[in-house]
Design an enzyme around this catalytic site. Structure first.
Site, mmCIF file in Angstrom:
data_model
loop_
_atom_site.group_PDB
_atom_site.id
_atom_site.type_symbol
_atom_site.label_atom_id
_atom_site.label_comp_id
_atom_site.label_asym_id
_atom_site.label_seq_id
_atom_site.Cartn_x
_atom_site.Cartn_y
_atom_site.Cartn_z
ATOM 1 N N TYR A 40 0.863 -1.186 0.000
ATOM 2 C CA TYR A 40 0.000 0.000 0.000
ATOM 3 C C TYR A 40 0.897 1.232 0.000
ATOM 4 O O TYR A 40 1.557 1.532 0.994
ATOM 5 C CB TYR A 40 -0.891 -0.047 1.239
ATOM 6 C CG TYR A 40 -1.972 1.028 1.326
ATOM 7 C CD1 TYR A 40 -2.152 1.996 0.343
ATOM 8 C CD2 TYR A 40 -2.833 1.057 2.422
ATOM 9 C CE1 TYR A 40 -3.144 2.955 0.443
ATOM 10 C CE2 TYR A 40 -3.829 2.005 2.532
ATOM 11 C CZ TYR A 40 -3.976 2.955 1.547
ATOM 12 O OH TYR A 40 -4.964 3.898 1.658
ATOM 13 N N LYS A 59 -1.191 -1.124 -4.146
ATOM 14 C CA LYS A 59 -2.323 -0.218 -4.042
ATOM 15 C C LYS A 59 -1.759 1.175 -4.243
ATOM 16 O O LYS A 59 -1.094 1.739 -3.366
ATOM 17 C CB LYS A 59 -3.025 -0.338 -2.692
ATOM 18 C CG LYS A 59 -4.235 0.595 -2.566
ATOM 19 C CD LYS A 59 -4.920 0.460 -1.211
ATOM 20 C CE LYS A 59 -6.059 1.454 -1.069
ATOM 21 N NZ LYS A 59 -6.706 1.386 0.266
ATOM 22 N N VAL A 99 -8.901 -0.591 -5.779
ATOM 23 C CA VAL A 99 -9.241 -0.849 -4.381
ATOM 24 C C VAL A 99 -10.168 0.280 -3.963
ATOM 25 O O VAL A 99 -9.731 1.408 -3.766
ATOM 26 C CB VAL A 99 -7.995 -0.903 -3.480
ATOM 27 C CG1 VAL A 99 -8.401 -1.085 -2.016
ATOM 28 C CG2 VAL A 99 -7.079 -2.036 -3.912
#
Length: 304
Positions: free
Chosen positions: A136, A164, A206
């Site tokens: 992330y 992400k 996402v």
């Protein structure tokens, strides 16, 4: 289950009862609606899932319940956001034991690690587990950027497979693809940039507002990837006022209120968060209810 890191992965909210306990029936209702809409995986215990205020025992309950509910149809991914490397490794082992099929991994929390420290943290967790990992990258909110130089080192770890992408710089999609080709799957992590990044080559999204509007989110992804840009754009333009709720510090309250209005959740949050009141609640409700009143008719996107 190997994870194909593409498509729509909701960052799932954690549902609570009025007694501040997990609301598993409501959690399950939303999850089944997401599966019916065509999502490709679900992420538990992220920022939108109020990770900072749920216990490890609650995380276990949620993960096991989700694994049971999805019945192998889609992968359950557990988020790890810890301050200590040892605790992140422990959480990775627990996730595997609970049946999660993948991990989303943030840089160390509460300490602004430098490049060397960030890279070593990710390497240590990756080396400790066989689960596939999505990194992330959100320097705006978490103050640590996962740079191209760090990703260059992470290539050596075959289970680090996806990113992400939440730098809020759409050009970073092009930088990553130019540097690494298809080595890392890229999923947009900022709702208001999702279509733009998918056109630039991102493999998925996402999402936050997908928790309340799963069909519209999946339709945008499917239509965009099928090259039906005008149809996707019409839905995206309708969606944008809602997607902007994802950018606010109160995104949890805003998105949970949207879930409630859409019949897929409740606005109950866990302290120190408080449910919206007064002018703010009226203003956000107007955005949500106006969108619901003008909800577009979707094409048969599931057949794409």
């Amino acid at each position: 289950m190997a994870i194909e890191w593409k498509g729509i992965f909701p960052a799932f909210t954690t549902k609570f009862t009025a007694a501040d306990e997990l609301d598993l029936p409501l959690f399950g209702k939303n999850l089944q609606a997401q599966i019916a809409a065509g999502i490709d995986g679900v992420i538990l215990g992220g920022s939108l899932g109020e990770a900072s205020v749920i216990t490890t025992a609650e995380k276990e309950t949620l993960t096991k319940y989700a694994v049971e509910q999805v019945a192998g149809k889609i992968p359950v991914v557990m988020n790890i956001a810890e301050g200590a490397t040892a605790e992140a490794i422990r959480q990775a082992k627990l996730a595997a034991a609970w049946g999660a099929k993948g991990l989303m991994l943030l840089p160390p929390m509460r300490y602004k690690s430098d490049e060397r420290e960030t890279a070593e943290y990710f390497k240590a967790v990756a080396a400790s587990t066989e689960l596939p990992i999505m990194i992330y990258n959100n320097p705006v909110d978490y103050k640590v950027e996962v740079t191209l130089a760090i990703f260059d080192q992470l290539q050596a770890y075959s289970n680090i497979q996806a990113v992400k992408e939440s730098t809020r710089d759409v050009s970073n999609v092009t930088r990553m693809i130019s540097r690494f080709g298809d080595r890392f799957s890229l999923l947009c992590g900022v709702d208001t940039l999702a279509m733009e990044e998918m056109i630039l080559g991102a493999n998925g999204w996402v999402g936050g507002l997908v928790c309340a509007f799963p069909a519209e989110t999946v339709a945008i992804y499917k239509l965009t990837k099928a090259g039906r840009i005008a149809e996707a754009l019409a839905i995206y333009r309708w969606f944008l006022p809602l997607l902007e709720l994802d950018l606010h510090p109160k995104l949890v309250q805003y998105i949970k209120l949207a879930e409630q209005q859409a019949g897929l959740g409740s606005e109950l949050v866990r302290a120190p968060r408080l449910a919206l009141v007064g002018e703010e609640r009226t203003r956000i409700l107007k955005v949500i209810d106006s969108a619901i009143a003008t909800r577009p008719v979707l094409p048969d996107y599931l057949s794409l």
